[in-house]
Motif scaffolding. Structure first.
Motif, PDB file in Angstrom:
ATOM      1  N   HIS A  69       1.010  -1.088   0.101  1.00 17.49           N
ATOM      2  CA  HIS A  69       0.145   0.152  -0.094  1.00 17.49           C
ATOM      3  C   HIS A  69       0.624   1.173   0.002  1.00 17.49           C
ATOM      4  CE1 HIS A  69      -3.654  -2.281   0.862  1.00 17.49           C
ATOM      5  NE2 HIS A  69      -2.986  -3.159   1.637  1.00 17.49           N
ATOM      6  N   THR A  76      -1.353   4.330  -0.572  1.00 14.98           N
ATOM      7  CA  THR A  76      -1.930   4.654   0.500  1.00 14.98           C
ATOM      8  C   THR A  76      -1.253   5.957   1.434  1.00 14.98           C
ATOM      9  OG1 THR A  76      -3.323   3.104   0.599  1.00 14.98           O
ATOM     10  CG2 THR A  76      -3.494   4.375   2.398  1.00 14.98           C
ATOM     11  N   LEU A 102      -0.768   8.950   0.047  1.00 16.45           N
ATOM     12  CA  LEU A 102      -1.931   9.714   0.150  1.00 16.45           C
ATOM     13  C   LEU A 102      -2.237  10.241   1.367  1.00 16.45           C
ATOM     14  CD1 LEU A 102      -4.639  10.248  -1.702  1.00 16.45           C
ATOM     15  CD2 LEU A 102      -5.420   8.264  -0.300  1.00 16.45           C
ATOM     16  N   TYR A 103      -1.733   9.453   2.550  1.00 15.87           N
ATOM     17  CA  TYR A 103      -1.820  10.182   3.945  1.00 15.87           C
ATOM     18  C   TYR A 103      -1.120  11.419   4.036  1.00 15.87           C
ATOM     19  CZ  TYR A 103      -3.855   5.695   5.602  1.00 15.87           C
ATOM     20  OH  TYR A 103      -4.450   4.467   5.784  1.00 15.87           O
ATOM     21  N   LYS A 129      -8.395   2.149   6.907  1.00 15.32           N
ATOM     22  CA  LYS A 129      -9.050   2.264   5.730  1.00 15.32           C
ATOM     23  C   LYS A 129      -9.785   3.415   5.867  1.00 15.32           C
ATOM     24  CE  LYS A 129     -13.023   0.034   3.378  1.00 15.32           C
ATOM     25  NZ  LYS A 129     -13.849   1.274   3.449  1.00 15.32           N
ATOM     26  N   ALA A 168      -7.867   6.462   4.964  1.00 19.92           N
ATOM     27  CA  ALA A 168      -7.648   6.663   3.471  1.00 19.92           C
ATOM     28  C   ALA A 168      -8.890   7.191   2.945  1.00 19.92           C
ATOM     29  CB  ALA A 168      -7.504   5.360   2.802  1.00 19.92           C
ATOM     30  N   ASP A 169     -10.163   6.767   3.272  1.00 16.59           N
ATOM     31  CA  ASP A 169     -11.333   7.360   2.507  1.00 16.59           C
ATOM     32  C   ASP A 169     -11.188   8.689   2.944  1.00 16.59           C
ATOM     33  OD1 ASP A 169     -11.831   4.597   1.974  1.00 16.59           O
ATOM     34  OD2 ASP A 169     -13.355   4.278   3.521  1.00 16.59           O
ATOM     35  N   ARG A 194      -8.956  10.310   0.383  1.00 20.59           N
ATOM     36  CA  ARG A 194      -9.312  10.528  -0.971  1.00 20.59           C
ATOM     37  C   ARG A 194     -10.611  11.497  -1.226  1.00 20.59           C
ATOM     38  NH1 ARG A 194      -9.326   4.667  -0.129  1.00 20.59           N
ATOM     39  NH2 ARG A 194      -7.492   3.812  -1.012  1.00 20.59           N
TER      40      ARG A 194
END
Length: 244
Positions: free
Chosen positions: A177, A180, A183-184, A234, A237-238, A241
């Motif tokens: 990941h 991810t 992304l964080y 999770k 991550a949501d 996004r």
């Protein structure tokens, strides 16, 4: 800097303990007790305590073996006048790793300092943890205060399952990941896109690092089990996004 309503001394102290990878270590000279200061690399224990890898060839190590009382200064290395940046002076005792503690301490240190793989097992090197008795925080005008350990260390009680799974969780995250993690870093922490990797997980958050740059992702709630960790990652991550 003026005091602000959202200022949190414990939060700032925890951030410095998790993010800094070097600090000024003060020890007492073996011969005479004069103060001695040296630059050391460090990592963090799951509870936030500093971990040091030091050699018996160094003066500070000989000092610690004779008298384990130490002080450690960490600062945020802010741009401009360094005296305007936040820093903490940590008081405590340097304690060597026991055989049972060594695997965890070794893994956490190498996650923060991969280059130490080449010498961490040399016979003259040893891992130490600073067991703290308190810290002094300086973060600008009106932001000078002392904190007890329970204000800046992470309570690990009831988190045994998480700690047992940390190594495999970190390895899985970094292998499967990486997007991810990026992304964080970019969406939740305002960092530039880079090769961010996870270096550690504890009940209160996740540590990210790219070369010498470090970030701390705080969880909105405490996490104590692998299942709760999976759900939290999770969830984060949501959220990330949705900000893209």
């Amino acid at each position: 800097m003026q005091p602000t309503p959202d200022f949190s001394a414990p939060k700032l102290a925890k951030s410095l303990l998790r993010r800094r990878r070097e600090g000024a270590l003060a020890t007492l000279m073996e011969d005479g007790g004069a103060p001695y200061c040296s630059l050391v690399n460090l990592a963090s224990h799951p509870d936030g305590s500093p971990l040091l890898l030091i050699s018996r060839l160094a003066i500070h190590t000989r000092n610690v073996l004779a008298d384990p009382r130490v002080s450690l200064m960490l600062d945020e290395r802010a741009a401009g006048d360094p005296l305007e940046g936040a820093r903490i002076m940590l008081l405590g005792t340097a304690v060597p790793a026991s055989p049972e503690q060594l695997p965890l301490w070794r893994r956490r240190y190498l996650a923060a300092h991969p280059a130490a793989e080449g010498y961490i097992d040399f016979t003259d090197f040893s891992l130490f943890k600073i067991e703290t008795s308190g810290l002094h925080l300086v973060a600008g005008f009106g932001r000078i205060l002392d904190l007890a350990p329970d204000r800046y260390l992470t309570d690990l009680r009831a988190a045994d399952a998480l700690l047992e799974a940390e190594a495999s969780a970190v390895a899985h995250i970094n292998a499967d990941h990486p997007a991810t993690m990026n992304l964080y870093a970019t969406q939740l922490l305002g960092a530039a896109e880079a090769d961010w990797r996870c270096t550690g997980i504890d009940p209160e958050g996740l540590d990210l690092q790219c070369e010498r740059s470090t970030l701390r992702l705080e969880f909105p709630e405490r996490v104590e089990t692998p299942v709760a960790l999976r759900d939290m990652l999770k969830r984060m991550a949501d959220i990330a996004r949705k900000t893209e």
